[in-house]
Design an enzyme around this catalytic site. Structure first.
Site, PDB file in Angstrom:
ATOM      1  N   GLY A  43     -38.436  21.574  -6.945  1.00 43.47           N
ATOM      2  CA  GLY A  43     -37.386  20.719  -7.486  1.00 43.47           C
ATOM      3  C   GLY A  43     -37.828  20.028  -8.767  1.00 43.47           C
ATOM      4  O   GLY A  43     -38.826  19.324  -8.785  1.00 43.47           O
ATOM      5  N   GLY A  53     -36.136  17.693 -10.488  1.00 44.83           N
ATOM      6  CA  GLY A  53     -35.456  16.423 -10.739  1.00 44.83           C
ATOM      7  C   GLY A  53     -36.469  15.376 -11.182  1.00 44.83           C
ATOM      8  O   GLY A  53     -37.607  15.703 -11.534  1.00 44.83           O
ATOM      9  N   VAL A 112     -36.189  28.032  -3.247  1.00 46.36           N
ATOM     10  CA  VAL A 112     -37.023  28.021  -2.050  1.00 46.36           C
ATOM     11  C   VAL A 112     -36.111  28.086  -0.835  1.00 46.36           C
ATOM     12  O   VAL A 112     -35.151  27.316  -0.718  1.00 46.36           O
ATOM     13  CB  VAL A 112     -37.904  26.756  -2.011  1.00 46.36           C
ATOM     14  CG1 VAL A 112     -38.600  26.626  -0.664  1.00 46.36           C
ATOM     15  CG2 VAL A 112     -38.919  26.804  -3.146  1.00 46.36           C
ATOM     16  N   GLU A 159     -18.484   3.986 -12.565  1.00 47.22           N
ATOM     17  CA  GLU A 159     -18.632   4.571 -13.893  1.00 47.22           C
ATOM     18  C   GLU A 159     -17.518   5.573 -14.189  1.00 47.22           C
ATOM     19  O   GLU A 159     -16.947   5.573 -15.290  1.00 47.22           O
ATOM     20  CB  GLU A 159     -20.019   5.223 -14.018  1.00 47.22           C
ATOM     21  CG  GLU A 159     -21.114   4.166 -14.171  1.00 47.22           C
ATOM     22  CD  GLU A 159     -22.527   4.645 -13.884  1.00 47.22           C
ATOM     23  OE1 GLU A 159     -23.465   3.866 -14.075  1.00 47.22           O
ATOM     24  OE2 GLU A 159     -22.696   5.799 -13.442  1.00 47.22           O
ATOM     25  N   ASP A 176     -34.771  11.404  -3.844  1.00 45.61           N
ATOM     26  CA  ASP A 176     -33.644  11.108  -2.949  1.00 45.61           C
ATOM     27  C   ASP A 176     -33.807  11.716  -1.564  1.00 45.61           C
ATOM     28  O   ASP A 176     -33.236  11.217  -0.595  1.00 45.61           O
ATOM     29  CB  ASP A 176     -32.329  11.630  -3.553  1.00 45.61           C
ATOM     30  CG  ASP A 176     -31.888  10.827  -4.764  1.00 45.61           C
ATOM     31  OD1 ASP A 176     -32.604   9.886  -5.147  1.00 45.61           O
ATOM     32  OD2 ASP A 176     -30.816  11.143  -5.317  1.00 45.61           O
TER      33      ASP A 176
END
Lengths: 454, 454
Positions: free
Chosen positions: A17, A19, A85, A176, A313
């Site tokens: 990942g 991120g 993965v 937002e 997260d």
């Protein structure tokens, strides 16, 4: 001798990942005496805090995405692999990808979260969430096509349905999105149409708790709500969504049932762990929380698996203040850096302290020049908070390659009210525009849906 | 009284297509005593001469697209309608769209051209052409995924197939694509991969005539070929393509058969009229040429239909130098402007001269700082031609809203060698990455293909 063999005597850190968590771990390990393999199914890092600006046509995808090869791929010890993965094997210390297998000494998993519809996954086609660039472009298409449809239709009732935008979830993303859509409808495009008055568009923000931005201090929630209302957003709190379809949102308010007719419904109400979470839990016997996130030890490892770490997260870290850390970029960055440091220390036979997060505050932006900020020592709202928000984001973008252009684009948008990226993309084919754009998911099987997404 | 009714006493000009021809007609009529309706199935004008830069990751879609409502939609006499025209009825003076019907006094049609596979439409899935933003993003995905696949595969032969890029057609688009891909492989990304040497990538440009850029003077063709070869492009002339599949290109060279193994094949070899052409020809008895383009009168009208005009690439105008005008932006702009002026003159009861095109020259760019330019009075090549190309494009972009950002982006790319827009977008789903990205068209029906495109 290939590059891979040259690296082979060093301990191998596999990061899944790209991120904030995975990327910061990889960056931190770029000069360490380890070899690093960063696996992601995309070839770029997404600067997720600005994703709503792509969804609302202020920024282009390339302005918030940086190719992973450019950020860490040029580090001599780092391989970037574009793959997904699908499994892990802790006994063999192997990661299984669609197109190969890789052995690890340390495994760092940061595959994040996706939308959570609380058992109503079929709502997704009518109320998409905002996690990927593709989500953002889909939402952008829905928002701007809605005005086009309203312009064409003759029935006032249908016009109003197309001019109603409902956002479910009053957290930062919902706030937002609602603020940005209100700016678009009530300011940016008000001169662009002949048959509709876009300033009469209705933007509704629906929150289950008794105030928007529930984790913030109460006075900031109140200020955020006031700013939203000033932009023309209807804020409905204490509302639970009971059903969603193409043009109808059913909500419950105490004992009352309410109905909102809206052709654009967006979902910002919940997250659940990425698909890899179940596999990890199964293979490692890790515990998970209700959202499927992996419960981690004080050093972010999985219990009984000291060489497997979960970051960002996807991790549920409950060793600080007795509540899990929030799923925000600063936490992910800190976790990624911590694990990198821990691995280097372990290799040197040293110990380091448990992870602890230093809260730098929370920020949520409302429209073009308002925000609320809780910096701990001070609470800000209005333009001062917005300036903090702008500079905080530019500061973090500095670490990638896009900051200058994004800053220019922001300046440009600020003065032109975002003329640039209001494009409706995706082929418009033989079918009816409306049904083709909004309903194509209704009548197709799951395997076809996968094709659609490609 | 609605805006539509207020306009109703004025003659109504309906323009179909917001490309250069239709857009310039609409702009020119913005202050004329007529009402204007501009119909396009997209909500933006595409600056097509720069589309290859999106396909090769230098620019983002928003940088070469401008919403039609921003360019002409704010003119008081102009309606912009997002819809697709499916038929015309010259007797009733009506245009039939998917979602409505509109009456006209004057009809201006500029729906352009699409790819021409000369009877081999099935080649499209393996060798896409470059006409739309979606085409460009698809091609961008193919180019950058090819390097990722080559990096992962272990067989040298497969690596080389993925590192071979074949471009069919040596006109300006083919030359520009080949030059840009060579720059990427041999310069921009050469440090980004560990298991492949991208400078060994093979970029092959295939042309049926005996030189690239056949309509240019011979010495410019020779200079273009020399510049391409300097960038590492193999230029193969006098070659006819006989078959294309996923990884194989069969070509004929005189009596010889040749085979090129390439995983990325791009098509820039031919154009044919847009789908509306047949309907127009049927309804008006207009003649068409072999590519389906409409033969027009000296005033760009259709024979016996003095109030219907065809402009841009869709028109075959053969009243100058006994050969049709080329399908390039300057011709389209001039034709759009001419028809606008003609309509205004007709309404005043005046006559104007037949259309004639003043050739401003032709330009083709090769890589980051080479071009060839035939300006009539002077022929340029190398960096001087490139500078002419840059300023010509900025000059035309001035008329829209993006010029400043595109100029900045160009400067940025020039010094950073295009780090920005190298994104592989489109969801990567459960399936094998390679087959999912490249072969999804193989096993699905036509109706499913439409869904995919959306």
């Amino acid at each position: 001798m290939s590059n891979l063999e040259k690296r082979s005597s060093l301990p191998h850190v596999v990061i899944v990942g790209g991120g904030f968590a995975g990327l910061y771990a990889a960056k931190e390990l770029g000069n360490a005496p380890v070899k690093v393999t960063l696996i992601d199914k995309r070839n770029f890092h997404l600067f997720q805090p600005l994703l709503y600006q792509v969804a609302t046509g202020s920024l282009s995808p390339a302005e918030i995405c940086s190719p992973l090869r450019l950020i860490v791929g040029r580090n001599k010890n780092t391989h970037v692999v574009l793959d997904e993965v699908v499994d892990i094997n802790p006994e063999q210390k192997q990661v299984i990808m669609r197109e190969g297998v890789v052995n690890y000494d340390y495994l760092v998993i940061g595959t994040g979260v996706s939308h959570h519809y609380f058992g109503n996954d079929h709502w997704e086609q009518d109320a998409p969430g905002l996690k990927s660039i593709e989500n953002a472009l889909d939402i952008r298409r829905r928002i701007f096509l809605a005005f086009e449809e309203a312009e064409k239709l003759s029935s006032p009732q249908e016009k109003q349905e197309w001019l109603t935008f409902a956002i479910v979830g009053g957290g930062p993303t919902g706030v937002e999105l609602a603020g940005a859509i209100a700016e678009i409808a009530h300011k940016s495009i008000k001169k662009d149409f002949k048959e509709i008055d876009t300033t009469k568009a209705r933007i509704v923000l629906i929150e289950g708790m008794n105030r928007v931005l529930p984790p913030y201090p109460e006075d900031l929630s109140a200020k955020a709500q006031a700013s939203l209302e000033e932009l023309g957003v209807e804020v409905l709190t204490n509302r639970m969504v009971t059903n969603i379809d193409k043009n109808t949102l059913n909500i419950r308010h105490g004992e009352q049932e309410e109905t909102i007719k809206a052709r654009t419904i967006l979902w910002a109400a919940g997250v659940k762990a990425s698909g890899l979470s179940e596999i990890i839990a199964d293979r490692t016997s890790a515990e998970t929380d209700r959202a499927g996130r992996i419960m981690v030890e004080p050093d972010l490892s999985i219990k009984n698996h000291p060489n497997i770490f979960v970051v960002g997260d996807l991790a549920h870290f409950a060793h600080q203040d007795n509540k899990p850390l929030p799923g925000i970029a600063p936490v992910a960055m800190e976790e990624g850096r911590y694990v990198a440091g821990l691995i280097v220390a372990k290799e040197k036979g040293r110990q380091i302290e448990s992870f602890s997060y230093v809260d730098k505050g929370s920020l949520a932006v409302i429209g073009n020049n308002h925000a609320v900020a809780n910096l701990g020592f001070v609470k800000l709202s209005g333009i001062s908070a917005w300036l903090v928000w702008v500079f905080a984001h530019i500061y973090y973008l500095i670490e990638f390659d896009n900051k200058l252009l994004v800053m220019l684009q922001w300046g440009w948008n600020y003065f032109t009210r975002g003329r640039g990226a209001r494009l409706i993309t995706g082929e418009i084919s033989e079918k009816n525009l409306v049904s083709q754009s909004f309903n194509h998911g209704n009548s197709v099987s799951n395997s076809e849906k996968e094709l659609i997404k490609s």
